[in-house]
Design an enzyme around this catalytic site. Structure first.
Site, mmCIF file in Angstrom:
data_model
loop_
_atom_site.group_PDB
_atom_site.id
_atom_site.type_symbol
_atom_site.label_atom_id
_atom_site.label_comp_id
_atom_site.label_asym_id
_atom_site.label_seq_id
_atom_site.Cartn_x
_atom_site.Cartn_y
_atom_site.Cartn_z
ATOM 1 N N SER A 36 52.708 -1.200 10.583
ATOM 2 C CA SER A 36 54.049 -0.622 10.781
ATOM 3 C C SER A 36 54.355 -0.593 12.269
ATOM 4 O O SER A 36 53.435 -0.507 13.093
ATOM 5 C CB SER A 36 54.108 0.811 10.252
ATOM 6 O OG SER A 36 53.485 1.694 11.167
ATOM 7 N N ASP A 37 55.629 -0.646 12.616
ATOM 8 C CA ASP A 37 55.945 -0.308 13.994
ATOM 9 C C ASP A 37 55.670 1.190 14.163
ATOM 10 O O ASP A 37 55.628 1.946 13.184
ATOM 11 C CB ASP A 37 57.388 -0.673 14.359
ATOM 12 C CG ASP A 37 57.540 -0.804 15.875
ATOM 13 O OD1 ASP A 37 56.661 -0.302 16.608
ATOM 14 O OD2 ASP A 37 58.526 -1.385 16.340
ATOM 15 N N TRP A 38 55.492 1.600 15.408
ATOM 16 C CA TRP A 38 55.037 2.967 15.695
ATOM 17 C C TRP A 38 56.111 3.977 15.259
ATOM 18 O O TRP A 38 57.214 3.975 15.801
ATOM 19 C CB TRP A 38 54.693 3.079 17.177
ATOM 20 C CG TRP A 38 53.274 2.709 17.506
ATOM 21 C CD1 TRP A 38 52.380 3.476 18.187
ATOM 22 C CD2 TRP A 38 52.563 1.500 17.167
ATOM 23 N NE1 TRP A 38 51.168 2.830 18.284
ATOM 24 C CE2 TRP A 38 51.243 1.622 17.667
ATOM 25 C CE3 TRP A 38 52.883 0.341 16.461
ATOM 26 C CZ2 TRP A 38 50.270 0.638 17.501
ATOM 27 C CZ3 TRP A 38 51.922 -0.647 16.295
ATOM 28 C CH2 TRP A 38 50.635 -0.493 16.805
ATOM 29 N N ALA A 39 55.768 4.752 14.259
ATOM 30 C CA ALA A 39 56.697 5.717 13.660
ATOM 31 C C ALA A 39 57.793 5.029 12.852
ATOM 32 O O ALA A 39 58.872 5.567 12.689
ATOM 33 C CB ALA A 39 57.299 6.644 14.718
ATOM 34 N N GLY A 40 57.466 3.884 12.313
ATOM 35 C CA GLY A 40 58.443 3.167 11.485
ATOM 36 C C GLY A 40 58.239 3.396 9.997
ATOM 37 O O GLY A 40 58.898 2.771 9.170
#
Ligand code: BGC
Length: 755
Positions: A261-265
């Site tokens: 995942s993208d960071w905090a996605g």
């Protein structure tokens, strides 16, 4: 160190099994057998633990089995400095500075896949030396609007160009035992409202424009991991999107790697569990649970405790968990547990040379008009510009000019920092001013001319009007006295410039550069403009600016690389990987009002559909100021008429197109020969023409070379929404051969026969 302990632990386990090496530890065994074996030994808890981060940039392995963690780093232009375990602050190490390579827009502008291979190989050596298992890059989101703050991290507006460039990058990087993590999959084409904007796009535009480079990275490049984007796609977040992850990526394309995942996605446990996400990274807030801290804690991840509970209750499938764990194990065997990988290195000198070579091939000479200057070798002091003597300003002839004035904040600014996650702590960064002084010594003087305010997260400091006026005034006065001016402007990595989590707020050059340029041009026309940016900008006075160089973010070697081109040590051969529209409205994404960009606060509609970049300019007959594929040289090239092997393409047969290209100037140079194909008459709207091939040639003066392109049936196809497949329609097509998308040097027609 940590890894060494884990590996020793694995060794101990294998020794205690008395000569009987477990299959998963046996590198001689096929990787799939090892995955199966390891999976069979793991508990539910161990599998779940693998599916989310343990720290800001790592995810756990299985310590009990001696399976190590995965360590990640940004990407994509160099290896980022170490970040703290649980927060975004830097870890204050003293041995984590790197070489900054040219930004990916510059790499794309080389139009040279060999440069992409060299890039991947070299950045991979640094990543490996720093013990990284995954490098978070390269990025291949398509350049849809020049306002996107992250375009500099991507490879331009054309899916074919981006595909050809991403494949060698990924292949060579991964030879170091470091996985590429191709990002941001998919349709992450703006930073404004990036966390939630819902991209409404036709399946055709998705297939033809936005997905091909990802597909090439996976299927041809063999990428081991891919990063989900922040935005939503057709209603669902990209990090857990059944259509793009399960059906297209893992289903159709057969991707066997890991979706990170993208960071905090990540936003939902069930969706993350079922819709194709494998490793959740960066979650530090859980609005659904009232958690709002900014520091990372593993247990707060959606794929941590909540996931375990749901699995125990039988609410989500264990099969999907096994698939995730299998993918992660496969990745670990390919990277962290691969004992045959090279050691990597931090050879700054060698790597700086690589950065300079790539940069030198990527810089684009956009304009170099002849203006009145003295004959070659004569000083401007003795020249009265009333006769007909004209020559381009570049390359700089030092005999003509005694006083060279360098102007601009970007001539001295450190440009490797800033811009968001791609920022780099560099071993060195040489500015344009320093390199100009090294080259031209006492001839060089400097005026700042304009100043960019400092940037802080969330805001940008305004520079006082009195300072702006003062700097401009000083530069204009110095310009009056100068023989030649090298103005180094453009954007920078400040927030709302080329920087993530926000888009540019205007297409214009910022910080009062337009006014500065106008006033300097009024007193002295001999201005070479060097634009540092990863985006197109509005060129304020195209008819008055005689020489313009698009010089990107080159990284550690910015100054020397720019001076190589200014001085003629390197003959420019870069070509624009995106169009430079005269006005923002001339760009497809901006032709439909706010709904087309930035959206209505909920969604953004890609109404220009497949007509992105030059496809729009060509088809709508609104030419860009500098078109896609454009780039001048200090020499000239002549093209012969292209010839086709046959007039008709039948069945699965191919056609061969040949032509010859000759260097008709006085110095050695490189030309990018571009092949575009257009369907002359179709039942659906098709762009006038689309890039289908290119070749970069180096030619000595007078030298000719034959160029051959193979035209395949696939090149004639479009994505049919009805057939839900790639189709071509029999009839007439045109093959265009050119030096840019508008500088077409030859055309030839052919027919696709009905099946
Ligand atoms: C960016 C990614 C990056 C990640 C880790 C995110 O904010 O969108 O590109 O890899 O942070 O730094």
């Amino acid at each position: 160190m940590k890894k060494t302990i884990v590996t020793l632990c694995a060794l101990a386990i294998s020794m205690s099994a008395l000569a009987q090496t477990p299959v998963y530890l046996d590198e001689a065994k096929p990787i799939e057998e090892r995955v199966k074996d390891a999976l069979g030994r793991m508990t539910l808890e161990e599998k779940v633990a693998m599916c989310h981060a343990q720290s800001k940039f790592s995810s756990p392995g299985v310590p009990r089995l001696g399976i190590p963690e995965l360590w990640m780093s940004d990407g994509p232009h160099g290896v980022r400095e170490e970040i703290q375990w649980g927060s975004w602050s830097n870890a204050a190490w003293t041995n984590d500075s790197c070489t900054a390579f040219p930004a990916l827009t510059c790499l794309a502008a080389t139009w040279n896949p060999q440069m992409a291979a060299l890039y991947g190989k070299t950045v991979g050596e640094e990543a490996r030396f720093r013990e990284k298992d995954i490098l978070l890059g390269p990025g291949v989101n398509i350049y849809r609007t020049p306002l996107n703050g992250r375009n500099f991290e991507y490879m331009g507006e054309d899916p074919y160009l981006a595909s050809r460039m991403v494949v060698p990058y990924v292949q060579e990087l991964q030879k170091n035992g470091v996985a590429a993590c191709v990002k941001h999959y998919a349709l992450n084409n703006q930073e404004k409202q990036r966390w939630n904007v819902d991209v409404r796009v036709s399946e055709r535009a998705m297939r033809e424009i936005y997905l091909p480079a990802f597909r090439a990275a996976v299927q041809e490049g063999g990428a081991w991991s891919i990063m989900g984007a922040y935005n939503k796609i057709l209603g669902t977040h990209a990090c857990h999107n059944d259509l793009t992850l399960n059906r297209i990526l893992k289903g159709e394309w057969g991707f066997d790697g890991v979706v990170v995942s993208d960071w905090a996605g990540t936003h939902d446990t069930r969706e993350a569990a079922m819709n194709g996400l494998d490793i959740e990274m960066g979650t530090d807030q859980r609005p659904d649970k009232g958690i709002s801290q900014k520091n990372f804690r593993a247990q707060d991840c959606y794929l941590a405790d909540d996931y375990l509970q749901m699995l125990r209750r039988g609410e989500v499938s264990e099969e999907a968990l096994n698939d995730k764990a299998a993918r992660i194990l496969r990745l670990i065997f390919r990277t962290a547990m691969n004992t045959r990988k090279p050691f990597g290195n931090m050879d700054y000198e060698a790597h700086s040379r690589v950065a300079r070579t790539i940069g030198g091939e990527g810089i684009v000479l956009m304009q170099n008009d002849p203006i009145p200057v003295p004959p070659k070798g004569m000083s401007i002091r003795y020249f009265i510009p009333i006769d007909v003597w004209e020559a381009p300003l570049l390359p700089i002839d030092p005999a003509r000019y005694d006083k060279i004035l360098v102007v601009g904040d970007n001539a001295t600014r450190r440009l490797c920092m800033g811009g968001g996650s791609s920022e780099l702590k560099v071993q060195h960064e040489t500015s344009v001013l320093t390199a100009m002084k090294a080259k031209y010594g006492d001839k060089i003087s400097y005026a700042k001319g304009y100043q960019a305010g400092k940037t802080m997260y969330g805001s940008v400091e305004e520079v006082k009007q009195s300072v702006v006026d003062q700097l401009r005034h000083e530069a204009v006065e110095a310009a009056r006295e100068a023989d030649l001016i090298v103005f180094v402007g453009g954007l920078n990595k400040n927030r709302f410039q080329d920087c993530e989590d926000g888009d540019r707020q205007s297409y214009d050059l910022p910080f009062g550069q337009n006014e500065l340029l106008r006033e300097m041009l009024d007193v002295n026309p001999r201005i070479v403009t060097v634009l540092v940016s990863g985006n197109a900008v509005r060129i304020p006075y195209p008819d008055r600016m005689p020489a313009i160089l698009q010089s990107w973010y080159i990284g550690s070697e910015l100054g020397p690389t720019v001076v190589d081109v200014l001085s003629g040590e390197v003959n420019p051969s870069g070509k624009l990987p995106f169009s430079f529209p005269a006005r923002l409205e001339d760009c497809g994404a901006h032709a439909f009002g706010e709904i087309g960009y930035p959206g209505d606060g909920v969604k953004v509609e890609y109404r220009e559909d497949v007509l992105v970049g030059y496809r729009w300019h060509d088809t709508k007959k609104t030419p860009a100021l500098y078109p896609f594929g454009h780039g001048l040289s200090y020499t000239t090239f002549a093209y012969s008429k292209p010839a086709l092997s046959a007039k008709t393409m039948t069945g699965e047969g191919t056609l061969t197109l040949t032509l010859s290209v000759t260097n008709t100037g006085e110095c050695t140079g490189k030309e990018v020969v571009q092949l575009y194909i257009g369907d002359d008459k179709a039942t659906v709207l098709r762009p006038v023409k689309e890039l289908k091939g290119f070749q970069k040639l180096s030619l000595a003066p007078g030298e000719s070379r034959e160029v051959t392109f193979t035209i395949t049936p696939d090149m004639l196809k479009y994505w049919s929404e009805e057939a839900h497949d790639w189709v071509s329609e029999p009839g007439r097509f045109t093959a265009y051969v050119g030096s840019s998308s508008t500088d077409i040097r030859g055309k030839v027609k052919f027919t696709l026969a009905p099946l």
